[in-house]
Design a protein around this motif. Structure first.
Motif, PDB file in Angstrom:
ATOM      1  N   THR A 140     -61.796 -89.313  61.932  1.00  0.00           N
ATOM      2  CA  THR A 140     -62.462 -89.180  60.640  1.00  0.00           C
ATOM      3  C   THR A 140     -62.078 -90.320  59.712  1.00  0.00           C
ATOM      4  OG1 THR A 140     -62.540 -86.776  60.863  1.00  0.00           O
ATOM      5  CG2 THR A 140     -62.770 -87.671  58.642  1.00  0.00           C
ATOM      6  N   TRP A 155     -70.166 -84.225  58.184  1.00  0.00           N
ATOM      7  CA  TRP A 155     -69.253 -83.788  59.244  1.00  0.00           C
ATOM      8  C   TRP A 155     -69.578 -82.350  59.629  1.00  0.00           C
ATOM      9  CZ3 TRP A 155     -65.614 -80.018  60.173  1.00  0.00           C
ATOM     10  CH2 TRP A 155     -64.709 -80.273  61.216  1.00  0.00           C
ATOM     11  N   PRO A 156     -69.480 -81.959  60.916  1.00  0.00           N
ATOM     12  CA  PRO A 156     -69.201 -82.795  62.095  1.00  0.00           C
ATOM     13  C   PRO A 156     -70.280 -83.865  62.307  1.00  0.00           C
ATOM     14  CG  PRO A 156     -68.984 -80.454  62.609  1.00  0.00           C
ATOM     15  CD  PRO A 156     -69.642 -80.545  61.273  1.00  0.00           C
ATOM     16  N   TYR A 157     -69.927 -84.875  63.062  1.00  0.00           N
ATOM     17  CA  TYR A 157     -70.773 -86.054  63.125  1.00  0.00           C
ATOM     18  C   TYR A 157     -72.143 -85.771  63.733  1.00  0.00           C
ATOM     19  CZ  TYR A 157     -66.134 -88.042  62.450  1.00  0.00           C
ATOM     20  OH  TYR A 157     -64.875 -88.312  61.986  1.00  0.00           O
ATOM     21  N   PRO A 208     -73.953 -82.497  60.996  1.00  0.00           N
ATOM     22  CA  PRO A 208     -73.119 -82.294  59.796  1.00  0.00           C
ATOM     23  C   PRO A 208     -73.521 -81.056  59.006  1.00  0.00           C
ATOM     24  CG  PRO A 208     -74.609 -84.159  59.508  1.00  0.00           C
ATOM     25  CD  PRO A 208     -74.685 -83.772  60.946  1.00  0.00           C
TER      26      PRO A 208
END
Length: 382
Positions: free
Chosen positions: A22, A305-307, A310
């Motif tokens: 991150t 986020w999450p990538y 998100p």
């Protein structure tokens, strides 16, 4: 110590575990910083991160000696925070460390003193209070939206780590537990909004003497002994006179407590989970219906986020960018070592009070961080 006004600060990362991805990814969002190298106790892990982000993989000693490294980003496990940060400060590097600053207040004081001695800056996570939700809440507080703060609550409650983490034992030993693991997010936000804490009283228990690991992995269906309280209720007395109940527990299946609520002479304020940068802040003026301030469209509040899909905001590295800016302006970094030390002293006092069943005064003090204005927040971007 002042950085050259046009030069980018060279960043060296020590600790290449999951959280490093991150930070490394977010570095590209901010101006004034340049990733240079990384190191880890596992050479293979360092090599992997180096390849992923186009930087050099070095040993720890080589990274600390590298003249291209101006700031060490310490992302090691909490037990290693003090040793790595102290070594980096002693080498004349600025330091930004993951939370907590150290696992004891005495070690935290040594880090703050060493930074002052060397003329370098020390910063520490969490920097989540600089996100869109934290900035909105701070502006409302500074504008007097709830009047004089009187009381409030902050609750971090859940089932702990053994249900998802394959090797959760260290979370339940001294230096871990819900207070040290998650407390920094809640306590930092409270100090940001209300100023320093003067005294604490607490009660602390263990919900279970042993925990069963149910997560997939080599320890599944095995048990381990708990070495630190997993259920803590505390009362925080702020120097301003406000009193806040802070509860942290890993013995709760489900609850309906809001993460943070503050109540004053003119109204009430609700905040989202302080472990995130975004979320909705809500204000009730003198008992009126809640007015919501969503942050998805605000700076450092958008979901990233999450990538892959998100669903929340995660801008870790924001505190590093603010520290770099402070090198140019001479201002105190907002996510400073002194702020992290104050939070560490509060956490240590909470556990001590829970053990002794007596109130504990907080010996140290800290200046409430300055509000990160919207113009300043925007200026940190690349």
């Amino acid at each position: 110590m002042q950085a050259k006004s046009q030069a980018k600060l060279g960043i060296g990362v020590i600790g290449c575990g999951n959280i490093s991805m991150t930070y490394l990814r977010n570095a590209a969002l901010f101006g004034g910083v340049k990733l240079r190298a990384c190191a880890d106790i596992s050479a293979d892990m360092a090599a992997l991160r180096a390849k992923e982000y186009g930087i050099r993989a070095l040993g720890v000693d080589a990274l600390l000696a590298d003249p291209e490294i101006d700031l060490v980003l310490n992302l090691t496990i909490p037990a290693a925070h003090f040793d790595i940060s102290f070594s980096a400060l002693s080498a004349g590097k600025h330091v930004f460390t993951e939370k907590p600053l150290a696992t004891s207040a005495s070690d935290g004081r040594r880090l703050v003193a060493e930074a002052a001695k060397r003329g370098v800056l020390l910063g520490s996570a969490p920097d989540t209070f600089l996100g869109a939700a934290g900035r909105r809440a701070r502006r409302l507080m500074d504008e007097g939206a709830i009047g004089r703060p009187v009381t409030g609550t902050a609750f971090m409650m859940g089932r702990g780590m053994e249900h998802w983490h394959p090797n959760p034992q260290f979370y339940y030993q001294p230096g871990g537990g819900p207070v040290f693991d998650m407390g920094p997010y809640y306590l930092t936000m409270l100090v940001n909004l209300l100023g320093p804490v003067a005294r604490v009283m607490a009660m602390a228990t263990k919900g279970q003497e042993e925990r069963l690991i149910s997560a997939e992995g080599p320890f599944k269906n095995t048990t381990f002994k708990v070495g630190t309280p997993t259920n803590v209720l505390s009362l925080l007395e702020f120097r301003s006179g406000a009193t806040v109940t802070f509860g942290a527990s890993w013995d709760v299946f489900k609850h309906s407590n809001h993460p943070i609520e503050l109540h004053g002479t003119e109204g009430s304020l609700r905040l989202p989970d302080p472990d995130t940068f975004g979320g909705t802040v809500s204000l009730s003026e003198r008992g009126a219906d809640w007015k919501d301030f969503a942050s998805e469209g605000e700076l450092y509040g958008a979901r990233n986020w999450p990538y892959a899909a998100p669903d929340r905001a995660n801008y870790r590295m924001l505190g590093v960018a603010d520290l770099v800016r402070s090198l140019k302006t001479g201002a105190t970094p907002r996510a400073s070592g002194t702020l992290a030390l104050h939070v560490l002293e509060i956490m240590e006092a909470i556990l001590h009070s829970g053990e002794t069943k007596s109130s504990v005064a907080i010996a140290g003090d800290v200046v409430q961080p300055a509000l990160l204005t919207e113009d300043e927040a925007r200026s940190l971007l690349a």
